[in-house]
Design a protein around this motif. Structure first.
Motif, PDB file in Angstrom:
ATOM      1  N   TYR A  39     -41.371  29.614  21.715  1.00  0.00           N
ATOM      2  CA  TYR A  39     -42.071  30.260  20.606  1.00  0.00           C
ATOM      3  C   TYR A  39     -42.457  31.683  20.999  1.00  0.00           C
ATOM      4  O   TYR A  39     -43.318  31.881  21.855  1.00  0.00           O
ATOM      5  N   ARG A  41     -43.836  33.978  19.070  1.00  0.00           N
ATOM      6  CA  ARG A  41     -44.916  34.513  18.216  1.00  0.00           C
ATOM      7  C   ARG A  41     -44.342  35.358  17.094  1.00  0.00           C
ATOM      8  O   ARG A  41     -44.669  35.190  15.947  1.00  0.00           O
ATOM      9  N   TRP A  88     -50.127  40.690  21.651  1.00  0.00           N
ATOM     10  CA  TRP A  88     -50.354  39.252  21.600  1.00  0.00           C
ATOM     11  C   TRP A  88     -50.126  38.712  22.997  1.00  0.00           C
ATOM     12  O   TRP A  88     -49.172  39.107  23.673  1.00  0.00           O
ATOM     13  N   CYS A 265     -52.251  41.885  12.835  1.00  0.00           N
ATOM     14  CA  CYS A 265     -51.398  41.099  11.939  1.00  0.00           C
ATOM     15  C   CYS A 265     -52.224  40.195  11.035  1.00  0.00           C
ATOM     16  O   CYS A 265     -51.708  39.694  10.027  1.00  0.00           O
ATOM     17  N   TYR A 268     -52.795  40.824   7.014  1.00  0.00           N
ATOM     18  CA  TYR A 268     -51.896  40.364   5.953  1.00  0.00           C
ATOM     19  C   TYR A 268     -52.320  39.024   5.367  1.00  0.00           C
ATOM     20  O   TYR A 268     -51.833  38.631   4.304  1.00  0.00           O
ATOM     21  N   GLY A 269     -53.154  38.273   6.097  1.00  0.00           N
ATOM     22  CA  GLY A 269     -53.436  36.893   5.728  1.00  0.00           C
ATOM     23  C   GLY A 269     -52.396  35.963   6.351  1.00  0.00           C
ATOM     24  O   GLY A 269     -51.581  36.379   7.170  1.00  0.00           O
ATOM     25  N   ARG A 270     -52.448  34.717   5.960  1.00  0.00           N
ATOM     26  CA  ARG A 270     -51.511  33.715   6.474  1.00  0.00           C
ATOM     27  C   ARG A 270     -50.767  33.064   5.331  1.00  0.00           C
ATOM     28  O   ARG A 270     -51.232  33.041   4.189  1.00  0.00           O
ATOM     29  N   VAL A 271     -49.618  32.515   5.633  1.00  0.00           N
ATOM     30  CA  VAL A 271     -48.892  31.698   4.663  1.00  0.00           C
ATOM     31  C   VAL A 271     -49.654  30.380   4.497  1.00  0.00           C
ATOM     32  O   VAL A 271     -50.093  29.777   5.475  1.00  0.00           O
TER      33      VAL A 271
ATOM     34  N   GLN B  77     -44.229  31.828   8.919  1.00  0.00           N
ATOM     35  CA  GLN B  77     -44.818  33.159   9.050  1.00  0.00           C
ATOM     36  C   GLN B  77     -44.042  34.146   8.170  1.00  0.00           C
ATOM     37  O   GLN B  77     -42.811  34.128   8.149  1.00  0.00           O
ATOM     38  N   GLU B  85     -45.259  40.248  11.846  1.00  0.00           N
ATOM     39  CA  GLU B  85     -45.249  38.897  11.289  1.00  0.00           C
ATOM     40  C   GLU B  85     -46.693  38.413  11.187  1.00  0.00           C
ATOM     41  O   GLU B  85     -47.529  38.745  12.037  1.00  0.00           O
ATOM     42  N   THR B  86     -46.959  37.632  10.152  1.00  0.00           N
ATOM     43  CA  THR B  86     -48.305  37.095   9.993  1.00  0.00           C
ATOM     44  C   THR B  86     -48.600  36.112  11.125  1.00  0.00           C
ATOM     45  O   THR B  86     -47.688  35.571  11.756  1.00  0.00           O
ATOM     46  N   PRO B  87     -49.869  35.828  11.366  1.00  0.00           N
ATOM     47  CA  PRO B  87     -50.203  34.762  12.311  1.00  0.00           C
ATOM     48  C   PRO B  87     -49.653  33.426  11.815  1.00  0.00           C
ATOM     49  O   PRO B  87     -49.273  33.282  10.651  1.00  0.00           O
ATOM     50  N   ALA B  88     -49.623  32.460  12.690  1.00  0.00           N
ATOM     51  CA  ALA B  88     -49.073  31.154  12.347  1.00  0.00           C
ATOM     52  C   ALA B  88     -49.842  30.532  11.177  1.00  0.00           C
ATOM     53  O   ALA B  88     -51.061  30.673  11.056  1.00  0.00           O
ATOM     54  N   SER B  89     -49.107  29.859  10.311  1.00  0.00           N
ATOM     55  CA  SER B  89     -49.749  29.095   9.240  1.00  0.00           C
ATOM     56  C   SER B  89     -50.334  27.815   9.821  1.00  0.00           C
ATOM     57  O   SER B  89     -50.157  27.511  11.011  1.00  0.00           O
TER      58      SER B  89
END
Lengths: 277, 97
Positions: A39, A41, A88, A265, A268-271, B77, B85-89
């Protein structure tokens, strides 16, 4: 937002002032590798540093940018724009900062006429700005009103934070903001003109401000061309753990950005509402 | 691979067929609106993803080639033109049938 430096390691070269860097960064030594699995990031690659504890205060890691980077697009230390440095880090479980000096030089701004402007530190117990003595003919160390006559230590300007709690094997974002003072400060040792001491250090972890230090003085020089000596936060860190062989461990790094405004980052918010079937 | 070849392999000692399945991941579009696509990270260990799929600018993506009977963990993301990229969902998991 103006991005001075960006690199996600997935791309071979960073960008600098919106253009590609000339050289490809390379691991500074065998203690740093580019990982292509796992992963990352962001993107598909990340850097991995194997840090030793008994480093005698002398452990370079990360990526060598080969040559000095172009100057920042502003040429003063005093009244320069804010500099936000983002990285990060994934600090693996078991990483130990030890009980020595337990810190790393994480970024450095240098100058053409004043060779050493400031160094950002990340340590076991917080984030600092130091090495602002202007070696090479400049003037003035970082000082705060409470210890205005203490020159050139690593911890005059400090935001406390427990970095030992971050060794959880997960990616976390760190942003260090440094704003220079807008006017000439007092001479070292003279308690005058405190109103000119309006430099700021502010630190964000995972998009949340964890504290700031205000009313200090970064530097008095108003005509010094600045450049980023190491690219960005933790791109080319210099560890000084001064610990034992049982200290140190693994730190992954990625997603560097150095800009003139808040570059987390998290902005932007999160999904949301992720589902799988 | 021809069916006859597969049949021949299946008779050999130690041969074990791998059955694969599909998982469909969906999400709500990021409110920011400037994203240029989404990336799905997944793997068989929570928060330690081993694979990344670029889904493009959609809100659902089928991922094939997963091992049946195995639990997978997913995180979505959003990414942007500047490379952010956004932080993890929040993570979701699924046992592939």
């Amino acid at each position: 937002m103006t991005a001075y430096f960006r690199w996600n390691i997935t791309d071979t070269k960073p960008t600098w002032n919106s253009g590609p860097a000339t050289n490809t960064p390379t691991p500074v030594s065998a203690n740093t590798t580019i990982q292509t699995t796992g992963y990352a990031r962001a993107g598909t690659k990340f850097g991995r540093m194997a840090i030793i504890g008994n480093d005698s205060g002398n452990q370079q890691a990360g990526f060598d940018l080969i040559t000095s980077l172009p100057n920042f697009p502003f040429n003063v230390v005093r009244s320069s724009p804010d500099i936000y440095r983002r990285c990060w880090m994934r600090i693996q479980p078991g990483f130990s900062w030890g009980s020595g000096t337990a810190k790393a030089k994480a970024a450095r701004t240098a100058g053409v006429t004043v060779s050493r402007v400031s160094t950002d530190y990340i340590s076991k117990t917080g984030f600092m700005v130091g090495e602002t003595d202007g070696a090479g003919g400049g003037t003035g160390p970082a000082v705060v009103p409470s210890n205005y006559n203490v020159a050139n230590t690593d911890s005059n300007v400090r935001v406390d934070f427990d970095m030992t709690a971050m060794a959880d094997g997960l990616w976390h974002e760190y942003v260090m903001r440094v704003k220079s003072n807008t006017a000439t400060g007092p001479a070292i040792g003279s308690l005058t003109d405190l109103t000119s001491q309006d430099a700021v250090l502010e630190v964000f972890v995972d998009g949340v401000s964890i504290g700031s230090i205000t009313n200090w003085r970064l530097h008095n020089n108003a005509g010094n061309v600045q450049y980023e000596q190491w690219g960005g936060l933790m791109v080319y860190p210099y560890f000084q753990l001064n610990g034992t062989v049982s200290d140190g461990g693994t730190i992954d790094i990625n997603d560097f950005d150095t800009s003139d405004s808040y570059n987390s980052c998290f902005r932007y918010g999160r999904v949301t509402n992720v589902a799988v079937s | 691979m021809r069916q006859s070849t597969i049949a021949a392999m299946a008779t050999k000692p130690g041969f074990r067929a791998v059955v694969t399945g599909v998982a469909t991941v969906s999400w709500t579009a990021l409110a920011d609106g400037t994203q240029t696509g989404y990336a799905i990270y997944y793997g068989t260990t929570s928060k330690q993803y081993t694979d990344r799929v670029d889904a493009g600018l959609v809100t659902s993506k089928a991922i094939s080639g997963l091992s049946s009977g195995v639990r997978y963990y997913f995180n979505v993301q959003a990414y942007f033109a500047n490379g952010d990229e956004t932080p993890a969902s929040d993570e979701v998991s699924f046992v592939v049938p």
